[in-house]
Design a protein around this motif. Structure first.
Motif, PDB file in Angstrom:
ATOM      1  N   THR A   1     -20.005  14.969  10.209  1.00 13.73           N
ATOM      2  CA  THR A   1     -18.763  14.284  10.577  1.00 13.73           C
ATOM      3  C   THR A   1     -17.587  15.249  10.666  1.00 13.73           C
ATOM      4  N   GLY A   2     -17.727  16.423  10.035  1.00 15.15           N
ATOM      5  CA  GLY A   2     -16.599  17.354   9.982  1.00 15.15           C
ATOM      6  C   GLY A   2     -15.638  17.016   8.863  1.00 15.15           C
ATOM      7  N   LEU A   3     -15.944  15.979   8.075  1.00 13.74           N
ATOM      8  CA  LEU A   3     -15.095  15.586   6.963  1.00 13.74           C
ATOM      9  C   LEU A   3     -15.616  16.218   5.684  1.00 13.74           C
ATOM     10  N   ALA A   4     -14.789  16.218   4.650  1.00 13.88           N
ATOM     11  CA  ALA A   4     -15.196  16.766   3.355  1.00 13.88           C
ATOM     12  C   ALA A   4     -14.689  15.847   2.251  1.00 13.88           C
ATOM     13  N   LEU A   5     -15.426  15.816   1.158  1.00 17.07           N
ATOM     14  CA  LEU A   5     -14.981  15.068  -0.016  1.00 17.07           C
ATOM     15  C   LEU A   5     -14.363  16.065  -0.989  1.00 17.07           C
TER      16      LEU A   5
ATOM     17  N   ASP B   1     -18.608   8.674  14.955  1.00 17.62           N
ATOM     18  CA  ASP B   1     -18.732  10.124  14.754  1.00 17.62           C
ATOM     19  C   ASP B   1     -18.101  10.571  13.436  1.00 17.62           C
ATOM     20  N   LEU B   2     -17.300   9.702  12.801  1.00 16.94           N
ATOM     21  CA  LEU B   2     -16.686  10.033  11.515  1.00 16.94           C
ATOM     22  C   LEU B   2     -17.380   9.323  10.351  1.00 16.94           C
ATOM     23  N   SER B   3     -18.501   8.671  10.614  1.00 14.35           N
ATOM     24  CA  SER B   3     -19.199   7.914   9.582  1.00 14.35           C
ATOM     25  C   SER B   3     -20.540   8.554   9.244  1.00 14.35           C
TER      26      SER B   3
ATOM     27  N   MET C   1       0.809  -1.185   0.000  1.00  7.86           N
ATOM     28  CA  MET C   1       0.000   0.000   0.000  1.00  7.86           C
ATOM     29  C   MET C   1       0.857   1.255   0.000  1.00  7.86           C
ATOM     30  N   LYS C   2       1.955   1.208   0.740  1.00  6.14           N
ATOM     31  CA  LYS C   2       2.811   2.400   0.787  1.00  6.14           C
ATOM     32  C   LYS C   2       3.318   2.773  -0.603  1.00  6.14           C
ATOM     33  N   ALA C   3       3.695   1.766  -1.395  1.00 10.28           N
ATOM     34  CA  ALA C   3       4.189   2.031  -2.747  1.00 10.28           C
ATOM     35  C   ALA C   3       3.066   2.587  -3.621  1.00 10.28           C
ATOM     36  N   LEU C   4       1.892   2.042  -3.505  1.00 10.75           N
ATOM     37  CA  LEU C   4       0.744   2.504  -4.274  1.00 10.75           C
ATOM     38  C   LEU C   4       0.434   3.961  -3.949  1.00 10.75           C
ATOM     39  N   VAL C   5       0.452   4.293  -2.677  1.00  5.43           N
ATOM     40  CA  VAL C   5       0.180   5.664  -2.249  1.00  5.43           C
ATOM     41  C   VAL C   5       1.308   6.591  -2.705  1.00  5.43           C
ATOM     42  N   ALA C   6       2.533   6.141  -2.605  1.00  2.00           N
ATOM     43  CA  ALA C   6       3.680   6.971  -2.985  1.00  2.00           C
ATOM     44  C   ALA C   6       3.661   7.338  -4.469  1.00  2.00           C
ATOM     45  N   GLU C   7       3.088   6.481  -5.313  1.00  2.00           N
ATOM     46  CA  GLU C   7       3.021   6.736  -6.758  1.00  2.00           C
ATOM     47  C   GLU C   7       1.959   7.773  -7.136  1.00  2.00           C
ATOM     48  N   ARG C   8       1.117   8.129  -6.220  1.00  2.00           N
ATOM     49  CA  ARG C   8       0.002   9.040  -6.509  1.00  2.00           C
ATOM     50  C   ARG C   8       0.087  10.285  -5.627  1.00  2.00           C
ATOM     51  N   ASP C   9       0.619  11.356  -6.197  1.00  2.00           N
ATOM     52  CA  ASP C   9       0.777  12.596  -5.437  1.00  2.00           C
ATOM     53  C   ASP C   9      -0.555  13.161  -4.954  1.00  2.00           C
ATOM     54  N   TRP C  10      -1.615  12.932  -5.691  1.00  2.00           N
ATOM     55  CA  TRP C  10      -2.925  13.480  -5.366  1.00  2.00           C
ATOM     56  C   TRP C  10      -3.624  12.724  -4.241  1.00  2.00           C
ATOM     57  N   LEU C  11      -3.116  11.537  -3.897  1.00  2.00           N
ATOM     58  CA  LEU C  11      -3.790  10.690  -2.915  1.00  2.00           C
ATOM     59  C   LEU C  11      -3.302  11.013  -1.501  1.00  2.00           C
ATOM     60  N   THR C  12      -4.245  11.280  -0.639  1.00  2.00           N
ATOM     61  CA  THR C  12      -3.932  11.527   0.763  1.00  2.00           C
ATOM     62  C   THR C  12      -4.564  10.424   1.587  1.00  2.00           C
ATOM     63  N   VAL C  13      -3.787   9.786   2.415  1.00  2.00           N
ATOM     64  CA  VAL C  13      -4.279   8.703   3.263  1.00  2.00           C
ATOM     65  C   VAL C  13      -4.403   9.234   4.683  1.00  2.00           C
ATOM     66  N   VAL C  14      -5.556   9.006   5.257  1.00  2.00           N
ATOM     67  CA  VAL C  14      -5.802   9.426   6.632  1.00  2.00           C
ATOM     68  C   VAL C  14      -6.118   8.177   7.433  1.00  2.00           C
ATOM     69  N   LEU C  15      -5.352   7.923   8.454  1.00  2.00           N
ATOM     70  CA  LEU C  15      -5.601   6.758   9.291  1.00  2.00           C
ATOM     71  C   LEU C  15      -6.692   7.082  10.302  1.00  2.00           C
ATOM     72  N   LEU C  16      -7.713   6.262  10.287  1.00  2.00           N
ATOM     73  CA  LEU C  16      -8.834   6.431  11.204  1.00  2.00           C
ATOM     74  C   LEU C  16      -8.869   5.267  12.187  1.00  2.00           C
ATOM     75  N   PRO C  17      -9.471   5.478  13.331  1.00  2.00           N
ATOM     76  CA  PRO C  17      -9.614   4.374  14.271  1.00  2.00           C
ATOM     77  C   PRO C  17     -10.513   3.289  13.684  1.00  2.00           C
ATOM     78  N   GLY C  18     -10.389   2.071  14.202  1.00  2.00           N
ATOM     79  CA  GLY C  18     -11.178   0.948  13.715  1.00  2.00           C
ATOM     80  C   GLY C  18     -12.670   1.183  13.800  1.00  2.00           C
ATOM     81  N   TYR C  19     -13.124   1.836  14.822  1.00  2.00           N
ATOM     82  CA  TYR C  19     -14.552   2.131  14.967  1.00  2.00           C
ATOM     83  C   TYR C  19     -14.683   3.584  15.373  1.00  2.00           C
ATOM     84  N   ALA C  20     -15.236   4.387  14.485  1.00  2.00           N
ATOM     85  CA  ALA C  20     -15.391   5.818  14.756  1.00  2.00           C
ATOM     86  C   ALA C  20     -16.740   6.274  14.224  1.00  2.00           C
TER      87      ALA C  20
END
Length: 83
Positions: free
Chosen positions: A73-77, A22-24, A1-20
């Motif tokens: 959720t406070g998130l945005a697409l 309030d973010l869903s 996954m790290k290599a896949l993400v590294a190849e895509r400058d536009w992709l931002t990965v955000v680590l979320l807790p397993g169960y959240a």
């Protein structure tokens, strides 16, 4: 996954807790549906399923409500500028 993400400058990965919940945005949607069923006494599981399908289908066309679940959720697409 790290290599896949590294190849895509536009992709931002955000680590979320397993169960959240309030973010869903789905949690907000189900809370909305459950409130609408508060005084329902369905006689059969089929009757309940039919009603749920109708209510979910109706929400499909209410973009402002769906946007509200995401806003809660406070998130945005954000769309990437390009591939």
């Amino acid at each position: 996954m790290k290599a896949l993400v590294a190849e895509r400058d536009w992709l931002t990965v955000v680590l979320l807790p397993g169960y959240a919940p309030d973010l869903s945005p789905v949690e907000g949607l189900w809370a909305h549906i459950k409130r609408s069923l508060a005084n329902l006494a369905a006689r059969t599981l089929s009757e309940l399923e039919t009603l749920l399908r109708k209510r979910l289908k109706a929400l499909q066309y209410r973009h402002s409500i769906l946007d509200g679940f995401l806003a809660g959720t406070g998130l945005a697409l954000d769309r990437p500028d390009g591939p």
